[in-house]
Design an enzyme around this catalytic site. Structure first.
Site, short mmCIF file in Angstrom:
data_model
loop_
_atom_site.label_atom_id
_atom_site.label_comp_id
_atom_site.label_asym_id
_atom_site.label_seq_id
_atom_site.Cartn_x
_atom_site.Cartn_y
_atom_site.Cartn_z
N GLU A 158 0.89 -1.17 0.00
CA GLU A 158 0.00 0.00 0.00
C GLU A 158 0.92 1.21 0.00
O GLU A 158 1.43 1.61 1.05
CB GLU A 158 -0.90 -0.03 1.24
CG GLU A 158 -1.81 -1.25 1.34
CD GLU A 158 -3.00 -1.17 0.39
OE1 GLU A 158 -3.32 -0.06 -0.09
OE2 GLU A 158 -3.61 -2.22 0.11
N CYS A 197 -2.27 9.46 2.34
CA CYS A 197 -1.77 8.86 1.10
C CYS A 197 -2.65 9.18 -0.10
O CYS A 197 -2.17 9.26 -1.22
CB CYS A 197 -1.66 7.35 1.27
SG CYS A 197 -3.18 6.59 1.80
P1 NAD Z 1 7.96 4.75 5.27
O1 NAD Z 1 8.03 3.94 4.02
O2 NAD Z 1 9.09 5.64 5.60
O3 NAD Z 1 7.77 3.80 6.56
C1 NAD Z 1 6.73 2.86 6.68
C2 NAD Z 1 7.12 1.78 7.67
O4 NAD Z 1 8.23 1.05 7.14
C3 NAD Z 1 7.56 2.26 9.05
O5 NAD Z 1 7.03 1.38 10.01
C4 NAD Z 1 9.08 2.13 8.99
O6 NAD Z 1 9.68 1.91 10.24
C5 NAD Z 1 9.25 0.91 8.13
N1 NAD Z 1 10.53 0.81 7.43
C6 NAD Z 1 11.41 1.80 7.16
N2 NAD Z 1 12.47 1.30 6.47
C7 NAD Z 1 12.23 -0.02 6.32
C8 NAD Z 1 12.93 -1.08 5.68
N3 NAD Z 1 14.10 -0.86 5.04
N4 NAD Z 1 12.40 -2.31 5.70
C9 NAD Z 1 11.21 -2.53 6.30
N5 NAD Z 1 10.50 -1.57 6.92
C10 NAD Z 1 11.01 -0.33 6.94
O7 NAD Z 1 6.59 5.54 5.14
P2 NAD Z 1 6.02 6.65 6.10
O8 NAD Z 1 6.85 7.88 5.98
O9 NAD Z 1 5.77 6.09 7.45
O10 NAD Z 1 4.59 6.92 5.41
C11 NAD Z 1 4.41 7.81 4.36
C12 NAD Z 1 4.25 7.10 3.05
O11 NAD Z 1 3.30 6.08 3.16
C13 NAD Z 1 3.74 8.00 1.94
O12 NAD Z 1 4.41 7.71 0.74
C14 NAD Z 1 2.28 7.61 1.82
O13 NAD Z 1 1.68 7.84 0.58
C15 NAD Z 1 2.34 6.17 2.11
N6 NAD Z 1 1.06 5.70 2.61
C16 NAD Z 1 0.34 4.84 1.85
C17 NAD Z 1 -0.90 4.43 2.30
C18 NAD Z 1 -1.75 3.47 1.52
O14 NAD Z 1 -2.68 2.93 2.11
N7 NAD Z 1 -1.50 3.25 0.24
C19 NAD Z 1 -1.38 4.89 3.52
C20 NAD Z 1 -0.60 5.75 4.27
C21 NAD Z 1 0.63 6.14 3.81
#
Ligand code: NAD
Length: 480
Positions: free
Chosen positions: A226, A260
């Site tokens: 997502e 998002c």
């Molecule tokens: P992010 O990708 O930085 O982090 C998401 C999660 O991944 C966190 O729990 C983080 O600790 C973990 N993470 C970080 N590095 C990792 C790795 N190398 N391996 C595994 N896990 C890791 O995202 P964010 O800043 O928390 O959220 C914002 C982004 O999420 C935006 O791009 C937004 O559009 C997207 N988003 C999508 C949806 C959807 O439903 N499609 C919903 C909300 C947010």
């Protein structure tokens, strides 16, 4: 607390050995109970509902502390109410979802019967982001539990109060071999993504999603991603401009644009560019007459995210773009509040047009008609959401047919996500797979195809092959 301090206190707080321990525990528990009954699944959904309802005030407080300011109503709407509604809907529909689905059997195979029999996958991993830290952790959790799985959840380290609270309230309702929460940041996330889960659902950025997919691929763990993207809002010439602009402002400013599916940029008819800017400004003022002081408007989650947004605007200003700021941001820096900031006609090379904005900065571009709007959208990656405003049904249909996006709301913003019966997910770089409602149940189930032989079946076609076999083949051919 500054960003770095925040993450260092939590990062890798639960390391690989703890993750492995929990996974082994859940795997063993699943092996003992590979097909939880309807009652068991319902009682797990009840436990989840209780965890949220009993702790609603604490959830509101934790998210408020994590953001600096998060309006209570936004937390109720987008975190607790929506999650409880999803769990209740799953509870109501579960008996029907669990029922085997009949599949038509071709004439030449009769009287056999064919069915799809939903089966739990096993141990599911969920990695959640910070922007809706409860909904995006617990709504997939509800779907995975409904499907009969055990779940390991890793919340975001950027909302540490909420992450700790989730761990506490879920531990109060679930044995850790049913639901276990793993706290930590990037390192923990990396270790988590390497676990050979039976399914892994990741919500977050496209860049991290790619890393997660690569890690999961090493175990052939199926993933639902997502992700994000640049979701356009197209205002057609046939639209009621004031209504469309108010809706775009509402969708953009909810959670200060940290959504998002927030409209990322606006495409307006060229002749109405100025009127669109005025209507967006009027819409924002109507929603937030006192944006400098109101508690109804969320803070940007961290200093780093705030600085990134300010830098995007500064780059556009330096490039000569017209910037329209609705409210003054200067007095609000301690709270990291950023008012709606329109960037008029930015060139494609600027960050504001290259990256998902994820904040209350809104590029407004003029386009020459519906074809140009479609062409603009199709020049970019496939977005997570698309919004279309207008009354011309033929043009709406054409735009929807000629663009590919995760989901669409026509004549409003965000609502397709709140409609639990519509699958929610992205397409292309905005994600793969979907959940919500029955789509979520199916994502976390193996829809096992089963063929129940009733007649002679293979016995009619087995060796030694004779003329009778040929006649049977001929008859089968006619029936196909
Ligand atoms: P992010 O990708 O930085 O982090 C998401 C999660 O991944 C966190 O729990 C983080 O600790 C973990 N993470 C970080 N590095 C990792 C790795 N190398 N391996 C595994 N896990 C890791 O995202 P964010 O800043 O928390 O959220 C914002 C982004 O999420 C935006 O791009 C937004 O559009 C997207 N988003 C999508 C949806 C959807 O439903 N499609 C919903 C909300 C947010």
């Amino acid at each position: 607390m500054p960003d770095t301090a925040r993450s260092s206190t939590r990062d890798a707080s639960q390391g690989k050995s703890e993750i492995d321990r929990l996974f082994a525990l859940q795997k063993a528990a699943f092996a003992r109970e590979p097909f939880p009954t309807l009652e068991t699944r319902r009682s797990r959904l009840d436990a989840l509902i209780r965890a949220v309802e009993k702790n609603e005030a604490r959830i509101v407080r934790a998210i408020d502390e994590d953001f600096g300011c998060r309006p209570r109503v936004e937390t109720l709407l987008a975190e607790t109410i929506i999650t409880v509604a999803a769990a209740k809907a799953a509870k109501r529909a579960l008996a029907q979802w669990m029922r085997p689905k009949a599949v038509a059997t071709p004439l030449h195979m009769l009287p056999a019967k064919s069915r799809l029999e939903p089966q739990p996958l096993g141990v599911v991993g969920i990695i959640a982001p910070w922007n809706y830290p409860v909904q995006l952790a617990l709504s997939p959790l509800a779907a995975a539990l409904a499907a009969g799985n055990r779940v390991m959840l890793k919340p975001s380290e950027l909302t540490p109060n909420t992450a700790s609270l989730l761990k506490e309230i879920l531990a109060a309702e679930f044995a850790e071999d049913v639901v276990g929460v793993v706290l930590g940041g990037v390192e923990t996330g990396e270790a988590f993504a390497e676990v050979p889960f039976d399914h892994l659902l990741f919500t977050g950025s496209t860049a991290i999603g790619r890393k997660v997919a690569l890690a999961a691929a090493r175990n052939l763990t199926p993933v639902t991603l997502e992700l994000g993207g640049k979701s356009p809002a197209i205002i057609d010439d046939s639209a009621d401009l004031a209504k469309a602009a108010l809706s775009i402002a509402r969708g953009k400013l909810f959670n200060a644009g940290q959504t998002c599916v927030a409209p990322d940029y606006v495409l307006a008819p060229r002749a109405k560019l100025d009127a669109t800017i005025e209507a967006l400004a009027a819409g924002a003022r109507k929603l937030y007459p006192e944006i400098d002081t109101t508690k109804d408007y969320a803070s940007i989650v961290s200093d780093r995210h705030f600085a990134r947004l300010k830098a995007m605007v500064a780059e556009a200003r330096d490039a000569g773009c017209r910037i329209v700021e609705i409210g003054s941001s200067n007095a609000l820096h301690p709270q990291r509040k950023l008012p709606l900031t329109l960037v008029v006609e930015p060139p494609a090379r600027l960050a504001v047009m290259q990256e998902e904005i994820f904040g209350p900065v809104l590029p407004v571009l003029a386009v020459d008609g519906p074809e140009a709007a479609v062409a603009h959208v199709n020049r970019g990656e496939r977005p997570l959401a698309l919004y279309w405003f207008g009354s011309d049904a033929a043009r709406c249909d054409r735009t929807l047919r000629e663009t590919v996006s995760g989901g669409v709301t026509v004549n409003d913003t965000l609502f397709h996500v709140a409609q639990e019966n519509l699958p929610f997910g992205g397409v292309g770089k905005s994600g793969q797979g979907a959940y919500h409602g029955e789509a979520g149940f199916r994502t976390f189930s193996h829809m096992k195809p089963v063929f129940y032989q009733k007649g002679p079946g293979g016995a009619l076609l087995q060796p030694p092959y004779t003329e009778k076999t040929d006649r049977t083949l001929g008859l089968a051919r006619k029936l196909m």
